[in-house]
Design a protein around this motif. Structure first.
Motif, PDB file in Angstrom:
ATOM      1  N   PHE A  84      -8.210   3.142  -6.852  1.00 35.08           N
ATOM      2  CA  PHE A  84      -8.618   2.008  -6.027  1.00 35.08           C
ATOM      3  C   PHE A  84      -8.355   2.322  -4.558  1.00 35.08           C
ATOM      4  O   PHE A  84      -7.445   3.082  -4.220  1.00 35.08           O
ATOM      5  CB  PHE A  84      -7.858   0.747  -6.433  1.00 35.08           C
ATOM      6  CG  PHE A  84      -8.049   0.362  -7.865  1.00 35.08           C
ATOM      7  CD1 PHE A  84      -9.146  -0.392  -8.257  1.00 35.08           C
ATOM      8  CD2 PHE A  84      -7.147   0.772  -8.832  1.00 35.08           C
ATOM      9  CE1 PHE A  84      -9.329  -0.745  -9.580  1.00 35.08           C
ATOM     10  CE2 PHE A  84      -7.319   0.430 -10.159  1.00 35.08           C
ATOM     11  CZ  PHE A  84      -8.414  -0.331 -10.539  1.00 35.08           C
ATOM     12  N   CYS A  85      -9.147   1.731  -3.687  1.00 36.03           N
ATOM     13  CA  CYS A  85      -9.016   1.947  -2.247  1.00 36.03           C
ATOM     14  C   CYS A  85      -8.268   0.795  -1.590  1.00 36.03           C
ATOM     15  O   CYS A  85      -8.506  -0.370  -1.914  1.00 36.03           O
ATOM     16  CB  CYS A  85     -10.386   2.077  -1.589  1.00 36.03           C
ATOM     17  SG  CYS A  85     -11.286   3.569  -2.043  1.00 36.03           S
ATOM     18  N   ALA A  86      -7.382   1.130  -0.684  1.00 36.63           N
ATOM     19  CA  ALA A  86      -6.755   0.115   0.160  1.00 36.63           C
ATOM     20  C   ALA A  86      -7.791  -0.371   1.171  1.00 36.63           C
ATOM     21  O   ALA A  86      -8.687   0.386   1.551  1.00 36.63           O
ATOM     22  CB  ALA A  86      -5.543   0.705   0.875  1.00 36.63           C
ATOM     23  N   PHE A 134      -2.545   3.738  -3.040  1.00 37.12           N
ATOM     24  CA  PHE A 134      -3.994   3.641  -3.148  1.00 37.12           C
ATOM     25  C   PHE A 134      -4.668   4.742  -2.331  1.00 37.12           C
ATOM     26  O   PHE A 134      -4.036   5.410  -1.515  1.00 37.12           O
ATOM     27  CB  PHE A 134      -4.467   2.270  -2.652  1.00 37.12           C
ATOM     28  CG  PHE A 134      -3.841   1.117  -3.362  1.00 37.12           C
ATOM     29  CD1 PHE A 134      -4.386   0.634  -4.539  1.00 37.12           C
ATOM     30  CD2 PHE A 134      -2.693   0.507  -2.870  1.00 37.12           C
ATOM     31  CE1 PHE A 134      -3.799  -0.443  -5.201  1.00 37.12           C
ATOM     32  CE2 PHE A 134      -2.104  -0.554  -3.528  1.00 37.12           C
ATOM     33  CZ  PHE A 134      -2.654  -1.029  -4.698  1.00 37.12           C
ATOM     34  N   SER A 135      -5.949   4.896  -2.544  1.00 38.65           N
ATOM     35  CA  SER A 135      -6.736   5.850  -1.769  1.00 38.65           C
ATOM     36  C   SER A 135      -7.158   5.240  -0.446  1.00 38.65           C
ATOM     37  O   SER A 135      -7.194   4.015  -0.293  1.00 38.65           O
ATOM     38  CB  SER A 135      -7.988   6.264  -2.552  1.00 38.65           C
ATOM     39  OG  SER A 135      -7.645   7.013  -3.697  1.00 38.65           O
ATOM     40  N   THR A 179       0.814  -1.218   0.000  1.00 38.69           N
ATOM     41  CA  THR A 179       0.000   0.000   0.000  1.00 38.69           C
ATOM     42  C   THR A 179       0.844   1.263   0.000  1.00 38.69           C
ATOM     43  O   THR A 179       0.324   2.353  -0.244  1.00 38.69           O
ATOM     44  CB  THR A 179      -0.950   0.026   1.216  1.00 38.69           C
ATOM     45  OG1 THR A 179      -0.183  -0.153   2.414  1.00 38.69           O
ATOM     46  CG2 THR A 179      -1.992  -1.066   1.113  1.00 38.69           C
ATOM     47  N   ASN A 180       2.141   1.127   0.262  1.00 42.55           N
ATOM     48  CA  ASN A 180       3.041   2.285   0.264  1.00 42.55           C
ATOM     49  C   ASN A 180       4.244   2.023  -0.635  1.00 42.55           C
ATOM     50  O   ASN A 180       5.393   2.228  -0.245  1.00 42.55           O
ATOM     51  CB  ASN A 180       3.498   2.597   1.691  1.00 42.55           C
ATOM     52  CG  ASN A 180       2.358   3.063   2.572  1.00 42.55           C
ATOM     53  OD1 ASN A 180       1.914   4.199   2.481  1.00 42.55           O
ATOM     54  ND2 ASN A 180       1.870   2.177   3.428  1.00 42.55           N
ATOM     55  N   TYR A 211      -4.315   9.028   1.746  1.00 39.64           N
ATOM     56  CA  TYR A 211      -4.173   9.367   0.325  1.00 39.64           C
ATOM     57  C   TYR A 211      -2.996  10.313   0.117  1.00 39.64           C
ATOM     58  O   TYR A 211      -2.265  10.210  -0.872  1.00 39.64           O
ATOM     59  CB  TYR A 211      -5.469  10.021  -0.170  1.00 39.64           C
ATOM     60  CG  TYR A 211      -5.414  10.509  -1.608  1.00 39.64           C
ATOM     61  CD1 TYR A 211      -5.973   9.745  -2.625  1.00 39.64           C
ATOM     62  CD2 TYR A 211      -4.835  11.732  -1.950  1.00 39.64           C
ATOM     63  CE1 TYR A 211      -5.943  10.183  -3.945  1.00 39.64           C
ATOM     64  CE2 TYR A 211      -4.780  12.167  -3.256  1.00 39.64           C
ATOM     65  CZ  TYR A 211      -5.343  11.398  -4.256  1.00 39.64           C
ATOM     66  OH  TYR A 211      -5.298  11.836  -5.561  1.00 39.64           O
ATOM     67  N   SER A 212      -2.810  11.262   1.055  1.00 38.21           N
ATOM     68  CA  SER A 212      -1.797  12.308   0.898  1.00 38.21           C
ATOM     69  C   SER A 212      -0.396  11.870   1.292  1.00 38.21           C
ATOM     70  O   SER A 212       0.537  12.674   1.208  1.00 38.21           O
ATOM     71  CB  SER A 212      -2.188  13.544   1.722  1.00 38.21           C
ATOM     72  OG  SER A 212      -3.395  14.096   1.239  1.00 38.21           O
TER      73      SER A 212
END
Length: 284
Positions: free
Chosen positions: A37-39, A52-53, A17-18, A45-46
């Motif tokens: 896409f969302c984690a 991912f969002s 995710t990072n 997000y920032s």
């Protein structure tokens, strides 16, 4: 062995995710295709490294806009992961949850969390994630992302601090809101050292949603009553203060497997169940 495997999964989820880690040096926020896409876990997000969002951020970002599509998509992602895994998402896939577990390993006196505090996360979910974004809108009709703006310590740690460290122009506009968010982050850090997964249990709206879905999820904790000798070892070792024998569907259980590993009779199992009958019994 199961505990070691969970650590590997947590590390893999954190790295996956990072994956844009090189952006940390420049303070550039990745805005490529993966951000559509969302984690499954809480990951800002920032954050320059985020691929991912954040599902909570995505739900709020368009809560009061005319499109709704991405908001419904984010909610659908949360529900899909919740129905499949329940709060095991917190125990295996959430980067901020992993961060709290590492903090808790710092050698200090540990305390048991006052149980009524655990209900605060449902207030945060209802007010800051659902109600305020729908009722407080700007001139363009865009809802206020209240949780991200006023509470989320993951956003402060993963987004604000790296951006402030690499972009001097942002440091010139830091004000009272950042001071408040930084204060919350400090409280969460100290709380996580003393209390196991302090933020997850007290303030996390994503954990609240997954917890509510624990009772109907496919990934379940079961106890064989014929093998159980009621020794209490599973309850004693549980960092979430759950009694697996009597609360196997507790909204606080993150399916970490500590109780199963501690059981001398191997009476506890955590695995996928496709039995509709068992899940229907939970809803009665």
């Amino acid at each position: 062995m199961k505990i070691f495997r969970r650590r590997l999964i947590q590390l893999a989820a954190f790295g996956f995710t990072n994956a844009q880690v090189l952006n940390l040096a420049s303070g550039k926020i990745y805005k490529g295709e993966l951000k559509n896409f969302c984690a499954p876990g809480l990951n800002c997000y920032s954050c320059p490294a985020a691929s991912f969002s954040c599902p909570i951020g995505a739900m709020q970002a368009v809560a009061a806009t005319s499109g709704f599509n991405f908001g419904f998509y984010a909610a659908g992602i949360i529900l899909a992961f919740g129905i499949l895994f329940g709060r095991a998402v917190c125990g295996f896939l959430c980067p901020f949850g992993f961060f709290q577990e590492l903090l808790h390993k710092i050698p200090t006196p540990k305390k048991i969390l006052w149980r009524p505090l655990m209900y605060a996360k449902y207030f945060v979910l209802a007010v800051f994630v659902l109600i305020l974004p729908l009722t407080l809108t700007n001139y363009a009709g865009v809802g206020l992302p209240a949780f991200c703006q006023y509470i989320c310590p993951a956003g402060t740690l993963e987004g604000s601090l790296p951006l402030l460290a690499t972009r001097p122009e942002l440091r010139q506009v830091v004000g009272s809101l950042f001071a408040w968010k930084f204060f919350i982050l400090v409280v969460v850090i100290f709380g996580s050292v003393i209390f196991y997964r302090f933020f997850c249990r007290v303030l996390c709206p994503l954990g609240a949603i997954y917890g509510l879905l624990n009772r109907i999820s496919f990934y379940r904790l079961t106890v064989d009553e014929n093998l159980c000798i009621n020794c209490g070892r599973c309850k004693k070792i549980c960092g979430m203060n759950v009694d697996p024998v009597r609360q196997n569907d507790s909204a606080e259980c993150i399916r970490c497997g500590e109780c199963a590993a501690a059981c001398p009779k191997k009476a506890i199992a955590i695995n996928f169940s496709t039995s509709l009958e068992k899940r229907d019994d939970c809803l009665e």
